[in-house]
Design a protein around this motif. Structure first.
Motif, mmCIF file in Angstrom:
data_model
loop_
_atom_site.group_PDB
_atom_site.id
_atom_site.type_symbol
_atom_site.label_atom_id
_atom_site.label_comp_id
_atom_site.label_asym_id
_atom_site.label_seq_id
_atom_site.Cartn_x
_atom_site.Cartn_y
_atom_site.Cartn_z
ATOM 1 N N MET A 27 46.986 106.313 95.466
ATOM 2 C CA MET A 27 46.403 105.026 95.584
ATOM 3 C C MET A 27 44.993 105.005 95.541
ATOM 4 S SD MET A 27 48.783 102.905 95.504
ATOM 5 C CE MET A 27 47.932 101.541 95.667
ATOM 6 N N GLY A 28 44.381 105.943 96.213
ATOM 7 C CA GLY A 28 43.029 106.077 96.278
ATOM 8 C C GLY A 28 42.269 106.262 94.764
ATOM 9 N N THR A 57 55.872 115.502 83.704
ATOM 10 C CA THR A 57 55.433 115.619 85.333
ATOM 11 C C THR A 57 56.253 114.402 86.005
ATOM 12 O OG1 THR A 57 53.720 115.459 86.577
ATOM 13 C CG2 THR A 57 53.378 114.214 84.591
ATOM 14 N N THR A 58 55.743 114.433 87.076
ATOM 15 C CA THR A 58 56.448 113.478 88.049
ATOM 16 C C THR A 58 55.626 112.112 87.800
ATOM 17 O OG1 THR A 58 54.867 113.951 89.987
ATOM 18 C CG2 THR A 58 57.035 115.064 89.658
ATOM 19 N N MET A 59 56.257 111.024 88.192
ATOM 20 C CA MET A 59 55.672 109.628 87.700
ATOM 21 C C MET A 59 54.414 109.421 88.418
ATOM 22 S SD MET A 59 58.998 106.941 87.793
ATOM 23 C CE MET A 59 58.113 105.819 87.175
ATOM 24 N N ARG A 60 54.329 110.047 89.626
ATOM 25 C CA ARG A 60 53.260 109.913 90.626
ATOM 26 C C ARG A 60 52.043 110.729 90.351
ATOM 27 N NH1 ARG A 60 54.567 110.771 97.035
ATOM 28 N NH2 ARG A 60 54.618 112.935 96.236
ATOM 29 N N GLU A 61 52.353 112.198 90.085
ATOM 30 C CA GLU A 61 51.602 112.926 89.469
ATOM 31 C C GLU A 61 50.657 112.312 88.286
ATOM 32 O OE1 GLU A 61 50.677 117.799 88.475
ATOM 33 O OE2 GLU A 61 52.766 117.051 88.738
ATOM 34 N N CYS A 62 51.780 111.949 87.380
ATOM 35 C CA CYS A 62 51.232 111.473 86.090
ATOM 36 C C CYS A 62 50.253 110.203 86.359
ATOM 37 C CB CYS A 62 52.434 110.911 85.053
ATOM 38 S SG CYS A 62 51.935 110.423 83.342
ATOM 39 N N LEU A 63 50.461 109.391 87.175
ATOM 40 C CA LEU A 63 49.634 108.272 87.406
ATOM 41 C C LEU A 63 48.406 108.720 87.906
ATOM 42 C CD1 LEU A 63 49.179 105.167 87.768
ATOM 43 C CD2 LEU A 63 50.074 105.254 90.056
ATOM 44 N N TYR A 64 48.290 109.670 88.669
ATOM 45 C CA TYR A 64 47.104 110.306 89.056
ATOM 46 C C TYR A 64 46.264 110.987 88.021
ATOM 47 C CZ TYR A 64 43.822 113.274 91.397
ATOM 48 O OH TYR A 64 42.764 114.156 91.830
ATOM 49 N N ILE A 65 46.804 111.649 87.101
ATOM 50 C CA ILE A 65 46.343 112.157 85.883
ATOM 51 C C ILE A 65 45.777 111.127 85.001
ATOM 52 C CG2 ILE A 65 46.491 113.767 84.084
ATOM 53 C CD1 ILE A 65 46.125 115.226 86.493
ATOM 54 N N THR A 66 46.593 110.016 85.094
ATOM 55 C CA THR A 66 46.217 108.898 84.013
ATOM 56 C C THR A 66 44.824 108.513 84.364
ATOM 57 O OG1 THR A 66 48.332 108.633 83.169
ATOM 58 C CG2 THR A 66 46.845 106.887 82.926
ATOM 59 N N TYR A 99 33.796 109.125 87.708
ATOM 60 C CA TYR A 99 34.403 110.533 87.410
ATOM 61 C C TYR A 99 33.853 111.398 88.470
ATOM 62 C CZ TYR A 99 35.160 114.624 84.863
ATOM 63 O OH TYR A 99 35.575 115.941 84.394
ATOM 64 N N ALA A 100 32.551 111.166 88.976
ATOM 65 C CA ALA A 100 32.155 112.354 90.105
ATOM 66 C C ALA A 100 32.920 112.044 91.274
ATOM 67 C CB ALA A 100 30.840 112.100 90.112
ATOM 68 N N ILE A 101 33.296 110.502 91.685
ATOM 69 C CA ILE A 101 34.006 110.502 92.984
ATOM 70 C C ILE A 101 35.380 110.724 92.816
ATOM 71 C CG2 ILE A 101 35.027 108.412 94.084
ATOM 72 C CD1 ILE A 101 32.323 107.154 93.585
ATOM 73 N N LEU A 102 36.089 110.606 91.674
ATOM 74 C CA LEU A 102 37.476 111.155 91.390
ATOM 75 C C LEU A 102 37.619 112.449 91.515
ATOM 76 C CD1 LEU A 102 38.706 108.986 88.473
ATOM 77 C CD2 LEU A 102 39.640 109.067 90.875
ATOM 78 N N LYS A 103 36.616 113.396 90.891
ATOM 79 C CA LYS A 103 36.340 114.967 91.049
ATOM 80 C C LYS A 103 36.203 115.177 92.744
ATOM 81 C CE LYS A 103 33.997 118.968 89.483
ATOM 82 N NZ LYS A 103 33.882 119.495 90.723
ATOM 83 N N ALA A 104 35.249 114.432 93.334
ATOM 84 C CA ALA A 104 35.043 114.875 94.740
ATOM 85 C C ALA A 104 36.519 114.662 95.592
ATOM 86 C CB ALA A 104 34.064 113.978 95.467
ATOM 87 N N SER A 134 49.446 113.610 97.011
ATOM 88 C CA SER A 134 50.248 112.348 98.066
ATOM 89 C C SER A 134 49.981 110.997 97.587
ATOM 90 C CB SER A 134 49.484 112.540 99.660
ATOM 91 O OG SER A 134 48.188 112.051 99.538
ATOM 92 N N ARG A 135 50.980 109.924 98.330
ATOM 93 C CA ARG A 135 50.632 108.560 97.786
ATOM 94 C C ARG A 135 49.432 108.127 98.018
ATOM 95 N NH1 ARG A 135 55.937 109.011 99.900
ATOM 96 N NH2 ARG A 135 57.559 108.194 98.129
#
Length: 447
Positions: free
Chosen positions: A175-176, A87-96, A219-224, A170-171
Motif C-alpha cells: 500500500m505504501g 508471482t502472487t498478486m500482492r507481490e506483482c502489484l508491488y513490482i508493477t 524512484y529513490a523513495i521506492l528504493k529506500a 507485506s500489505r
C-alpha cells in the motif's frame, strides 16, 4: 489555468510503450520467478506489442478518459509481470509500481534531453506531432539513453532482489508503494493539468525538468522503502535464528542433565540386577532380567568422542534414532571442536542431525533408514559430514539451492541457515549435495 509557454510535444506513445515494456523486462530479470524460462520469454515477447498497442489506444481516446488510459497501461504492465514471473498478486502489484515509476523516469529523461537538443537547434518539434521525435537522431538518442538508463537500473535492482526466494512484501509495504507511485505520478504531471499551483511549472522545458526530477525522487523513495523492508526482514530472520540457537542450547543443557541422571540410574540398576541373579535364578526370571538389562543398556549407552558437548548431542540423537528405527553410524573425533563454543556445537550438530532424522524417518523400508556422521580432519580443514538416505522429492529454487519441504517456508528453513551462520563465524562454508537418494551436508572449518 494558464497556457504553458513554449509548450513542447508530449512523449510519443511508441517511446512510452517501449519504456514500460523494458521496465517489466528489467524486473523479470532480477526478481524471483516461479514460472519457467520459456513462459517468461513468451510473456515478454507478447507484452511488447500489447503494451505499445495500449498506448496508441489510449492516445485515440478523449482527454476525459486520460486516467482510465493510464490505469489500462498499468494493467498491461501488471499482466506481463504476473504471467512472466507467475508471482502472487500482492507481490506483482508491488513490482508493477516499481516498474511504472522507472518507466516514467526513463521516458521523461529521454524526451527532456531530446526536446532540449531540438530546441537548441531551433527545430520546431511540434510540427511533427504525433510523430514528433521519431527522426533518426532522436531514435539513436533513445537507444543510448535506454541502454544506459535501464542498464543502471538492472545493476541497482539486481542487488535489491533475491532471485532464490520471493519478496512476499507485506500489505503495508504494498500500500505504501501504491501511494508513493500515485503521488509521484500526480506531482510529475500536475503542470499538464494546471499551471496555477505552487508545484506547477509554466514553461515547457521547466515542466519536463520538474517531471523528471519528481520521477527520480519517487524512484529513490521506492528504493529506500524496499531497503527498509529488507532490513526489517533480515532482523526478523536474525531474531528467529538467535531464538533457535538459544532453544538448542537450552535443549543441550537439559539433555546433558537427563543423560547424567540416566547414567547414574543405569549404574545402580546393574548392581541390583546382579544381586537379584544371585538370589533367584529360574529360567523365566532370567529371561525377564535379560530384557531389563537390555533396556538399561539403551539408557546407559553413551557416546565418547572426546568432546563432552558432542557426546551429549550424539547420545540424545541415538535414542531418537532408535525410536524411529534409524541406524546412526558415527565416526567422530570430538577433540577437533575444542575451539568451538558449546552453544555452536549443539546448534550445528543438533540441526544437522534433526534434518537427517526427519528425512530418514520418512523412508518406507527400515533397512534404508540410515544416517552417517563423520568428523575428521583433512588437510587444513576440519570436515563435518552428515549423510542420510531419503525418498521424498526435493524442491529447488531458481539457483538450484534446496528449499524446505515444509508447507510454511517462512516459518521453517532456519536449521540450515543456523548451520551456515555458525560456519561463517568460524570462516568456514557449507555445501549440500544429493546423489542416488543420498543427502550429504558438508561443513568445512579451517583449523
Amino acid at each position: 489555468m494558464t497556457t504553458i509557454t513554449n509548450a513542447l510535444p508530449n512523449i510519443p506513445r511508441l517511446y512510452t510503450g517501449i519504456c514500460e515494456w523494458l521496465s517489466c523486462v528489467i524486473y523479470l530479470l532480477v526478481m524471483y520467478r516461479r514460472a519457467p524460462k520459456w513462459r517468461s520469454i513468451t510473456a515478454a515477447a507478447v507484452g511488447l506489442p500489447a503494451i505499445i498497442g495500449i498506448q496508441y489506444f489510449d492516445g485515440a481516446m478523449d482527454i476525459d478518459f486520460w486516467i482510465f488510459g493510464m490505469l489500462l497501461a498499468v494493467a498491461g504492465m501488471y499482466a506481463v509481470i504476473f504471467f512472466g514471473a507467475q508471482t502472487t498478486m500482492r507481490e506483482c502489484l508491488y513490482i508493477t509500481t516499481r516498474a511504472f515509476v522507472l518507466a516514467e523516469l526513463i521516458a521523461s529523461l529521454h524526451w527532456q534531453i531530446a526536446t532540449f537538443i531540438g530546441f537548441n537547434d531551433h527545430t520546431n518539434l511540434r510540427r511533427h506531432a504525433p510523430l514528433a521525435g521519431l527522426e533518426l537522431p532522436t531514435v539513436c538518442l533513445a537507444t543510448i539513453i535506454y541502454f544506459v538508463g535501464f542498464g543502471m537500473a538492472w545493476i541497482i535492482e539486481r542487488r535489491n532482489f533475491e532471485r532464490e526466494r520471493p519478496m512476499d512484501p507485506s500489505r503495508t509495504v504494498v500500500m505504501g508503494s501504491v501511494i508513493i507511485t500515485i503521488v509521484t505520478f500526480a506531482m510529475s504531471n500536475l503542470s499538464f493539468i494546471s499551471t496555477n499551483t505552487p508545484f506547477s511549472g509554466s514553461v515547457g522545458q521547466e515542466i519536463f525538468y520538474i517531471r523528471t526530477l519528481v520521477d527520480l525522487c519517487g524512484y529513490a523513495i521506492l528504493k529506500a522503502q524496499q531497503e527498509q523492508a529488507r532490513v526489517t526482514r533480515a532482523n526478523v530472520e536474525l531474531t528467529s535464528i538467535d531464538a533457535k540457537l538459544q532453544s538448542e542450547h537450552q535443549e543441550y543443557l537439559q539433555s546433558k542433565e537427563n543423560i547424567e541422571s540416566l547414567g547414574r540410574i543405569a549404574h545402580d540398576l546393574k548392581h541390583q540386577i546382579a544381586a537379584l541373579r544371585a538370589e533367584v535364578d529360574p529360567e523365566h526370571a532370567a529371561a525377564g532380567f535379560e530384557q531389563l538389562e537390555a533396556s538399561v543398556k539403551e539408557y546407559s549407552a553413551q557416546e565418547h568422542t572426546g568432546n563432552s558437548v558432542l557426546d551429549v548431542i550424539l547420545t540424545s540423537k541415538v535414542k531418537t534414532c532408535a525410536q524411529h528405527g534409524i541406524t546412526l553410524t558415527t565416526v567422530a573425533d570430538g577433540k577437533l571442536l575444542s575451539n568451538m563454543s558449546s552453544m555452536d556445537i549443539a546448534t550445528l550438530f543438533g540441526n544437522a542431525l534433526d534434518n537427517a532424522i526427519e528425512a530418514a524417518s520418512k523412508v518406507t523400508k527400515p533397512e534404508r533408514r540410515l544416517i552417517k556422521l563423520a568428523l575428521h580432519t583433512h588437510g587444513r580443514f576440519t570436515v563435518i559430514r552428515v549423510e542420510n538416505y531419503y525418498e521424498s522429492a526435493l524442491q529447488r529454487d531458481n539457483q538450484g539451492d534446496l528449499r524446505t519441504t515444509k508447507s510454511d517456508d517462512r516459518a521453517h528453513g532456519y536449521g540450515v541457515k543456523s548451520i551456515q551462520h555458525i560456519a561463517k563465524l568460524y570462516n568456514g562454508n557449507v555445501s549440500i549435495k544429493t546423489h542416488d537418494h543420498w543427502f550429504t551436508l558438508t561443513v568445512l572449518l579451517p583449523h
